[in-house]
Scaffold this active site. Structure first.
Site, PDB file in Angstrom:
ATOM      1  N   LYS A 183      57.179  54.035 -48.581  1.00 59.33           N
ATOM      2  CA  LYS A 183      56.767  52.663 -48.905  1.00 59.33           C
ATOM      3  C   LYS A 183      58.018  51.893 -49.320  1.00 59.33           C
ATOM      4  CE  LYS A 183      54.250  49.108 -50.201  1.00 59.33           C
ATOM      5  NZ  LYS A 183      53.615  48.249 -49.183  1.00 59.33           N
TER       6      LYS A 183
ATOM      7  N   SER B 261      47.150  42.418 -48.074  1.00 55.67           N
ATOM      8  CA  SER B 261      48.029  41.747 -49.034  1.00 55.67           C
ATOM      9  C   SER B 261      48.202  42.698 -50.202  1.00 55.67           C
ATOM     10  CB  SER B 261      47.434  40.422 -49.495  1.00 55.67           C
ATOM     11  OG  SER B 261      48.367  39.792 -50.361  1.00 55.67           O
TER      12      SER B 261
ATOM     13  N   CYS C  64      58.406  41.228 -46.098  1.00 55.26           N
ATOM     14  CA  CYS C  64      57.102  41.361 -46.771  1.00 55.26           C
ATOM     15  C   CYS C  64      56.456  39.981 -46.885  1.00 55.26           C
ATOM     16  CB  CYS C  64      57.236  41.972 -48.161  1.00 55.26           C
ATOM     17  SG  CYS C  64      55.626  41.977 -48.996  1.00 55.26           S
TER      18      CYS C  64
ATOM     19  N   LYS D 283      63.987  45.768 -41.028  1.00 57.20           N
ATOM     20  CA  LYS D 283      62.609  45.539 -40.585  1.00 57.20           C
ATOM     21  C   LYS D 283      62.380  44.035 -40.621  1.00 57.20           C
ATOM     22  CE  LYS D 283      57.992  46.930 -40.522  1.00 57.20           C
ATOM     23  NZ  LYS D 283      57.287  47.997 -41.201  1.00 57.20           N
TER      24      LYS D 283
ATOM     25  N   ASN E 165      57.151  43.666 -38.610  1.00 52.28           N
ATOM     26  CA  ASN E 165      56.272  43.754 -39.769  1.00 52.28           C
ATOM     27  C   ASN E 165      54.962  43.054 -39.399  1.00 52.28           C
ATOM     28  OD1 ASN E 165      55.282  43.988 -42.453  1.00 52.28           O
ATOM     29  ND2 ASN E 165      57.357  43.810 -43.242  1.00 52.28           N
TER      30      ASN E 165
ATOM     31  N   GLY F  96      47.707  45.932 -36.476  1.00 47.88           N
ATOM     32  CA  GLY F  96      46.765  46.563 -35.556  1.00 47.88           C
ATOM     33  C   GLY F  96      46.737  45.910 -34.192  1.00 47.88           C
TER      34      GLY F  96
HETATM   35  O1  RRO Z   1      53.016  45.655 -49.698  1.00 43.88           O
HETATM   36  C1  RRO Z   1      52.707  44.755 -48.876  1.00 43.88           C
HETATM   37  O2  RRO Z   1      51.888  43.851 -49.146  1.00 43.88           O
HETATM   38  C2  RRO Z   1      53.305  44.700 -47.538  1.00 43.88           C
HETATM   39  C3  RRO Z   1      54.656  44.860 -47.296  1.00 43.88           C
HETATM   40 BR1  RRO Z   1      55.889  45.304 -48.630  1.00 43.88          BR
HETATM   41  C4  RRO Z   1      55.160  44.665 -45.992  1.00 43.88           C
HETATM   42  O3  RRO Z   1      56.365  44.767 -45.709  1.00 43.88           O
HETATM   43  N1  RRO Z   1      54.264  44.348 -45.029  1.00 43.88           N
HETATM   44  C5  RRO Z   1      52.957  44.212 -45.250  1.00 43.88           C
HETATM   45  O4  RRO Z   1      52.172  43.926 -44.325  1.00 43.88           O
HETATM   46  N2  RRO Z   1      52.475  44.401 -46.529  1.00 43.88           N
END
Ligand code: RRO
Length: 287
Positions: free
Chosen positions: A44, A69, A127, A161, A191, A219
């Site tokens: 993660k 989220s 993110c 990323k 992402n 997805g």
């Molecule tokens: O943790 C998240 O909400 C999250 C992250 Br860090 C990310 O890079 N991509 C995503 O869809 N959720």
């Protein structure tokens, strides 16, 4: 069939791994990935302090994919720095994903994690779910500034990323920036597609709580966007930067399409969350 892959000089026993965020927050989850048929263990994205993340409900799945989220729930980089060396016993590469709420967070995570030598470090510039914080990857100058310093802190191969881009101007300006910075050894594309909104018409409300219901789409529904980004960056770099394709993979055919567009390996997110670790065996069997 030989499913092995090479990313920046690191050999993966097979080309299918988890996407950062999918079943990889806790030590138990990381060890389960180690025992599974995943070709690598991706952590993660980590921040300096442990985080519980955004309020629930924060994940929603539907027939076309998922909306999340999560808000960066993670154990904090000191915990991952302790766990990463023990993951080597599984005999597959470990990829550490680093993130941050500030530039300094990235530098601190990079230093601590680089010291324990994961095989690769993936810098998460994308993110979409931190309230009040834009995705760094949409700010080319900020990304450049961050990567310029990170490349001097990180000595293992460093990848980025990226969020999805939707215009060729952005593909080429981001790619040129990466080339100028130098020191970027691979790309993970893409992402989640940030700030989608799903409405439940029966309940007359949005399906997830944080950010008024806005979240990252993943997805099947995002596969064309993922393929377009893999293709656009492959065309720019002409194979000089290996690409890990992520987005919309549900079948072996989806993996083949990512490879046709230029991916050297792939990550799975939504399908791994929904189906569990057996997804690795199924997908490998479908290739
Ligand atoms: O943790 C998240 O909400 C999250 C992250 Br860090 C990310 O890079 N991509 C995503 O869809 N959720």
């Amino acid at each position: 069939m030989n499913l092995s892959a090479n990313i920046a000089g690191v050999t993966l026993p097979n080309c299918i791994m988890n996407a950062a965020g999918a079943r990889c927050v806790t030590q138990a989850e990381l060890e389960a990935l180690g025992r599974s048929h995943a070709g690598a263990i991706v952590t993660k994205s980590m921040t300096p302090l442990s985080r519980t993340g955004n309020p629930e409900p924060r994940y929603y799945s539907f027939p076309g994919g998922s909306l999340n989220s999560m808000g960066l729930p993670n154990l904090g980089y000191p915990a991952y720095a302790q766990i990463i060396p023990s993951l080597r016993s599984f005999g597959k590469p470990v990829i550490a994903s680093i993130a941050g709420l500030t530039e300094q967070d990235f530098f601190d995570a990079a230093e601590a994690i680089n010291a324990v030598k994961p095989d690769l470090i993936e810098v998460n510039l994308s993110c979409p779910n931190l309230p009040g914080k834009p995705q760094i990857g949409y700010d080319i100058e900020a990304s450049q500034q961050l990567l310029r310093r990170l490349r001097h802190i990180i000595s293992v191969p460093m990848g980025v990323k990226l969020p999805p881009y939707f215009d060729p101007v952005h593909h080429s300006s981001v790619a040129s920036m990466l080339e100028q910075v130098g020191g970027v050894s691979f790309l993970s594309l893409i992402n989640s597609v940030g700030n989608g909104l799903i409405v439940d018409p029966d309940q007359e409300c949005v399906v997830i709580k944080p950010k008024g219901g806005f979240g990252g789409l993943g997805g099947k529904i995002i596969k064309p966007v993922a393929l377009a980004n893999v293709r656009a960056f492959w065309k720019f770099f002409q194979g000089r930067l290996p690409i890990i394709g992520t987005g919309g993979i549900e079948t072996g055919l989806d993996i083949f399409e990512h490879v046709l567009c230029g991916a050297s390996a792939v990550q799975i997110g939504t399908v791994l969350v929904e189906e569990g670790l057996s997804a690795f065996d199924r997908l490998a069997g479908e290739l």
